[in-house]
Each structure stands twice: as C-alpha cells, then as structure tokens.
Enzyme design. Structure first.
Site, PDB file in Angstrom:
ATOM      1  N   HIS A 288       1.005  -1.243   0.083  1.00 40.04           N
ATOM      2  CA  HIS A 288       0.075  -0.095   0.091  1.00 40.04           C
ATOM      3  C   HIS A 288       0.756   1.219   0.032  1.00 40.04           C
ATOM      4  CE1 HIS A 288      -3.221   2.811   0.849  1.00 40.04           C
ATOM      5  NE2 HIS A 288      -4.056   1.807   0.669  1.00 40.04           N
ATOM      6  N   ASP A 342      -7.723  -5.676   0.687  1.00 39.66           N
ATOM      7  CA  ASP A 342      -8.175  -6.427  -0.232  1.00 39.66           C
ATOM      8  C   ASP A 342      -7.945  -8.001  -0.032  1.00 39.66           C
ATOM      9  OD1 ASP A 342      -9.608  -4.860  -1.940  1.00 39.66           O
ATOM     10  OD2 ASP A 342      -7.854  -4.283  -3.132  1.00 39.66           O
TER      11      ASP A 342
HETATM   12  N1  ACO Z   1       4.018  -7.713  -4.287  1.00 38.00           N
HETATM   13  C1  ACO Z   1       5.370  -7.646  -4.228  1.00 38.00           C
HETATM   14  N2  ACO Z   1       6.100  -6.678  -4.252  1.00 38.00           N
HETATM   15  C2  ACO Z   1       5.497  -5.439  -4.124  1.00 38.00           C
HETATM   16  C3  ACO Z   1       4.130  -5.338  -3.973  1.00 38.00           C
HETATM   17  C4  ACO Z   1       3.365  -6.614  -3.871  1.00 38.00           C
HETATM   18  N3  ACO Z   1       1.957  -6.626  -3.871  1.00 38.00           N
HETATM   19  N4  ACO Z   1       3.718  -4.225  -3.748  1.00 38.00           N
HETATM   20  C5  ACO Z   1       4.911  -3.386  -3.882  1.00 38.00           C
HETATM   21  N5  ACO Z   1       5.773  -4.222  -4.080  1.00 38.00           N
HETATM   22  C6  ACO Z   1       7.282  -3.991  -4.195  1.00 38.00           C
HETATM   23  C7  ACO Z   1       7.599  -3.568  -5.594  1.00 38.00           C
HETATM   24  O1  ACO Z   1       7.801  -4.399  -6.523  1.00 38.00           O
HETATM   25  C8  ACO Z   1       8.694  -2.441  -5.509  1.00 38.00           C
HETATM   26  O2  ACO Z   1       9.750  -2.979  -5.381  1.00 38.00           O
HETATM   27  P1  ACO Z   1      11.222  -2.529  -5.777  1.00 38.00           P
HETATM   28  O3  ACO Z   1      11.569  -1.289  -5.015  1.00 38.00           O
HETATM   29  O4  ACO Z   1      12.409  -3.700  -5.580  1.00 38.00           O
HETATM   30  O5  ACO Z   1      11.076  -2.259  -7.267  1.00 38.00           O
HETATM   31  C9  ACO Z   1       8.292  -1.647  -4.164  1.00 38.00           C
HETATM   32  O6  ACO Z   1       7.634  -2.884  -3.397  1.00 38.00           O
HETATM   33  C10 ACO Z   1       7.691  -0.561  -4.331  1.00 38.00           C
HETATM   34  O7  ACO Z   1       6.322  -0.831  -5.078  1.00 38.00           O
HETATM   35  P2  ACO Z   1       5.505   0.171  -5.874  1.00 38.00           P
HETATM   36  O8  ACO Z   1       4.490  -0.471  -6.752  1.00 38.00           O
HETATM   37  O9  ACO Z   1       6.365   1.298  -6.472  1.00 38.00           O
HETATM   38  O10 ACO Z   1       4.709   0.644  -4.621  1.00 38.00           O
HETATM   39  P3  ACO Z   1       3.455   1.569  -4.578  1.00 38.00           P
HETATM   40  O11 ACO Z   1       3.362   2.392  -3.423  1.00 38.00           O
HETATM   41  O12 ACO Z   1       3.492   2.308  -5.717  1.00 38.00           O
HETATM   42  O13 ACO Z   1       2.356   0.456  -4.847  1.00 38.00           O
HETATM   43  C11 ACO Z   1       0.214  -0.910  -4.775  1.00 38.00           C
HETATM   44  C12 ACO Z   1       1.082   0.416  -4.262  1.00 38.00           C
HETATM   45  C13 ACO Z   1      -0.004  -0.140  -6.302  1.00 38.00           C
HETATM   46  C14 ACO Z   1      -0.932  -0.976  -4.075  1.00 38.00           C
HETATM   47  C15 ACO Z   1       1.141  -1.968  -4.695  1.00 38.00           C
HETATM   48  O14 ACO Z   1       1.682  -2.380  -3.620  1.00 38.00           O
HETATM   49  C16 ACO Z   1       0.467  -3.239  -5.549  1.00 38.00           C
HETATM   50  O15 ACO Z   1       0.650  -2.946  -6.671  1.00 38.00           O
HETATM   51  N6  ACO Z   1      -0.146  -4.161  -4.696  1.00 38.00           N
HETATM   52  C17 ACO Z   1      -0.843  -5.271  -5.302  1.00 38.00           C
HETATM   53  C18 ACO Z   1      -2.063  -4.759  -5.836  1.00 38.00           C
HETATM   54  C19 ACO Z   1      -3.077  -4.511  -4.746  1.00 38.00           C
HETATM   55  O16 ACO Z   1      -3.207  -5.177  -3.726  1.00 38.00           O
HETATM   56  N7  ACO Z   1      -3.715  -3.362  -4.682  1.00 38.00           N
HETATM   57  C20 ACO Z   1      -4.740  -2.965  -3.929  1.00 38.00           C
HETATM   58  C21 ACO Z   1      -4.217  -1.977  -2.892  1.00 38.00           C
HETATM   59  S1  ACO Z   1      -5.549  -1.491  -1.800  1.00 38.00           S
HETATM   60  C22 ACO Z   1      -6.678  -0.548  -2.737  1.00 38.00           C
HETATM   61  O17 ACO Z   1      -6.448  -0.021  -3.646  1.00 38.00           O
HETATM   62  C23 ACO Z   1      -7.955  -0.638  -2.139  1.00 38.00           C
END
Ligand code: ACO
Length: 411
Positions: A288, A342
């Site tokens: 998140h 979620d």
């Molecule tokens: N699984 C594995 N790695 C992850 C995850 C995940 N779910 N989320 C973040 N990371 C990692 C990324 O790969 C990245 O790693 P790196 O720095 O080595 O490249 C780092 O954490 C940062 O990731 P970002 O995508 O830049 O983080 P951001 O803050 O933009 O992402 C998000 C937030 C979009 C929710 C992300 O965690 C994600 O895609 N999660 C999965 C989808 C999900 O569950 N969405 C629901 C969110 S809650 C809602 O909207 C109601």
C-alpha cells in the site's frame, strides 16, 4: 538620513529576492517529475487520516475499529459527508430518506437490460451511475437541498443498481427493495433473493464501514478532479467508479481469491511467493502506498472472516491465505509490504455467497460515501485541477508533404 525610506527599500529588496527565489524555486519545482503525484499534497482535507507507520485510520477523528464496533454504514456515511455524527432525529430522517429513494426508475432498469450479460458489473455500475445525471441533471451545486438529495439518491440507488445487474445478467427481472429491511440486509436480499441471517447482514454492514473512505486514493482523487470542474455529482461518482475498477486499486480483491486458489494449499505458499517475487510479479492484496504495516482494515476483515467461519463453516482457502501472509511477511515484510484491505475481503464476501466479480462494485457501494464527502469538501474550496507536465516531444519543426515522408516502417 531617511532611515524609514532605507528600511522600506531594504524590505522591498528583500521581498523581491524572496519572490524571485520563490519564483525560481517554483520553476524548479515544476521541473521535478513526481510520477503518480507520490508525496505531493494537492488539497487540504478534514475527512480521513491515515498513520501508515502505526496502522491507524480515522474517519473525522473516530478510529476505524471503534466505528466498525459501534456504528452502522449509514451513520458512518453521514459522519463522513456532513462532518459530525448525526443526532437521533437526523439519523432517523437520513435513514428514512435513503429507504425512500432505493428504487430506480424502470428506464434505468430497461437500459441495464440492454447491457451485455458478459460485461463486467463495474462497467454496468459506471454507466448506470452516470445515467442518473440524465434524470437529475440540474447542476445546482450551490443549493444545499440539491446536495442533500444527490447524496441520498446516490447512497440509496447504487446498491439497487448493483443487485439489479446481477439478476438481469442471469436473465431475471430485478427485485424491488424491501422497506422493512435495513441498508445492508436489503442489499443482500436484492442480490440473493432471500433474507439473510442477521449475522451475515451485520458483517456485511461492517465491511461497508471499512471501505467507506481512505483519503486521496486514485478513485477519490479522480472524484475530486471531476468535482473541481463543477459538474454534477453523478458524473463525479461515475468517474470514481471507473478509476476504482482497475486491478491496482479496487479490482485487486478479485485477483486475490484467484491467487489463493492458485496456491491451493498452505504448503505451497512459500514456493509460490518465491517464484512470483523472482519473476517480479506483484502479490495481490499486499502493499500500500500509505501503510508500512498491516492495513488495520485487513486485521478487522480477518476477524470478520473468522466470525463467519465459526457460524457458517470454515473455508479451506482461509488456511492458504494465512500461510501466504506468514510466508509473505518473511519475504516482503522488510520492505514494508503487508496485507492490505483487499487480502481478506474476498474470503468474507465468498462466505456471504457474493459472486467474485461483484467484490469491486460492493467496494463502490461503500466508497460512494467517501467520494461524496470529498465532493462536498472540494466544492467548499474549489480550484480546478490543472497540473503541469514536462514536455518530452519534438521541438517545433517544419511540415513535411505527404509524398516526401519516409515511412518509419521502412527504416
Ligand atoms: N508484491 C510484491 N512486491 C510489491 C508489492 C506486492 N504486492 N507491492 C509493492 N511491491 C514492491 C515493488 O515491486 C517495488 O519493489 P522494488 O522497489 O524492489 O522495485 C516496491 O515494493 C515498491 O512498489 P510500488 O509499486 O512502487 O509501490 P506503490 O506504493 O506504488 O504500490 C500498490 C502500491 C499499487 C498498492 C502495490 O503495492 C501493488 O500493486 N499491490 C498489489 C495490488 C493490490 O493489492 N492493490 C490494492 C491496493 S489497496 C486498494 O487500492 C484498495
């Protein structure tokens, strides 16, 4: 010696320097690209506060755990939208108004019958929410009565539209809301065509509270951008529904169940995560932008899931989910990635007999409260959103006649 004049000149010079440096700073700031606006405040808000390092979430100052324990979704919606908890009379009026406006016009139902049955219910909801603007199109957004009525209509009709599409796509006629049932119980009744156990309705109502608001996430930002143009609230909600549909936002809860089923058994969780992380796949329901600990809503949803399992029987996929959480904590915990809202919501909805592709529309039923709160707040201090960009295209160049163009495909 004109001390006053010198002083005034010095102040003026200083001011000019400050302004100049502010101007330069502003210009420099404009050159700093912030993809996804991460960390950029774009509004002030008194609706919701998140402490992502401690895992605290409050709506108008009340903690999410207290609200889920004590409040109802309609009362929480009132709190979010109008800023204070309603007194008993205000609550009775609000509930009565919402009850009165639950029905949707036969024209909307007929329109929904023309939607393809294979279409996603979020698309059906976005179109039907937008269509309400055709019926109540007066944009009297400086009129408190118009605002109150729009709030009531949207909160009342969105669940009816979600349930209607579910029956329509099965080839049935939607059933009418039941006035003797409270908000959550009535929705479950319209969806499943039978009155549900009071525990199921109570758990569902709590789920609605948990999803009602979460500050400036993508769909709420979308709602505020649309609101800032002073369009009608139906367009505001329709744009937010479209944004919520994406798999990185509300759509993730559908993918979580699929992932849990793919993992299949608790003993596979570690290997699945290793493979997914090695191939840089996101683990759905984890991570998140705001939280660096477990999302407080995920903890409450997990408790609600356990409450349902204790009463209606276990879901074997729950053991798999818990194993994924434990294994993921070892691998992703050090990066601050933990279960989000979620992760457990799908298991709760599944136990309530809700089809998977309705998980996100249900999220929308609830989040409409937050969107409307932000709509009102945006109107209170409006400035149209118009961010800037860093242009990366070609510099001005000379027009090339068609016959002189070399096809880029031949290069
Ligand atoms: N699984 C594995 N790695 C992850 C995850 C995940 N779910 N989320 C973040 N990371 C990692 C990324 O790969 C990245 O790693 P790196 O720095 O080595 O490249 C780092 O954490 C940062 O990731 P970002 O995508 O830049 O983080 P951001 O803050 O933009 O992402 C998000 C937030 C979009 C929710 C992300 O965690 C994600 O895609 N999660 C999965 C989808 C999900 O569950 N969405 C629901 C969110 S809650 C809602 O909207 C109601």
């Amino acid at each position: 010696m004109d001390v006053g004049g010198t002083f005034t000149n010095a102040v003026l010079n200083l001011k000019a320097v400050v302004e100049q440096s502010a101007d330069t700073k502003q210009k420099n700031d404009y050159q700093v690209l912030r993809p996804g606006l991460e960390g950029v405040p774009v509004t002030q808000s008194s609706i919701c506060d998140i402490d992502g390092s401690k895992g605290n979430l409050t709506y108008r100052g009340y903690s999410i755990s207290e609200l889920t324990a004590q409040s109802s979704f309609l009362e929480t919606a009132y709190l979010l939208i109008w800023g204070e908890l309603p007194n008993p009379q205000q609550m009775r009026d609000f509930e009565a108004e919402v009850r009165m406006h639950r029905r949707v016009s036969f024209r909307v139902r007929d329109m929904m019958k023309c939607f393809p049955a294979t279409g996603h219910p979020m698309d059906a909801l976005q179109s039907s929410a937008a269509s309400l603007g055709l019926f109540y199109s007066r944009r009297a957004i400086d009129n408190p009565k118009y605002i109150y009525d729009a709030v009531v209509r949207l909160i009342a009709k969105i669940p009816t539209m979600v349930a209607a599409f579910q029956l329509i796509r099965k080839g049935q006629d939607p059933i009418q809301p039941r006035d003797d049932l409270a908000y959550a119980a009535n929705f479950l009744y319209m969806l499943t065509e039978r009155e549900q156990d009071p525990l199921a309705a109570r758990v569902f109502d709590k789920c609605l509270i948990l999803h009602a608001e979460h500050s400036l996430n993508a769909s709420t930002f979308s709602a505020r951008v649309t609101a800032s143009t002073l369009t009608d609230p139906y367009a505001v909600v329709a744009s937010a529904v479209g944004t919520l549909a994406g798999p990185l936002h509300g759509g993730a809860n559908e993918d979580v169940l699929q992932m849990i089923e793919e993992v299949g058994s608790a003993s596979n969780a570690g290997a699945y995560l290793d493979e997914a992380i090695a191939s840089k796949r996101k683990i759905m329901g984890f991570g998140h932008r705001e939280y660096r600990v477990k999302d407080p809503r995920a903890s409450i949803l997990q408790e609600l899931a356990e409450e349902l399992f204790a009463r209606f029987g276990k879901d074997e996929m729950y053991e798999v989910a818990k194993a994924i959480e434990i294994e993921a904590e070892q691998r992703l915990g050090p990066k601050g990635i933990f279960p989000n809202v979620d992760f457990y919501s799908g298991l709760v909805y599944r136990k309530l007999g809700i089809p998977r592709d309705l998980f996100t529309p249900i999220f929308a039923i609830s989040r409409v409260a937050g969107w409307l709160a932000h709509w009102r707040e945006q109107l209170g201090a409006n400035r149209i959103f118009r961010p800037t960009q860093i242009y990366t295209g070609p510099q001005p160049r000379t027009w090339i006649a068609s016959e002189e163009r070399i096809s880029s495909l031949n290069n």
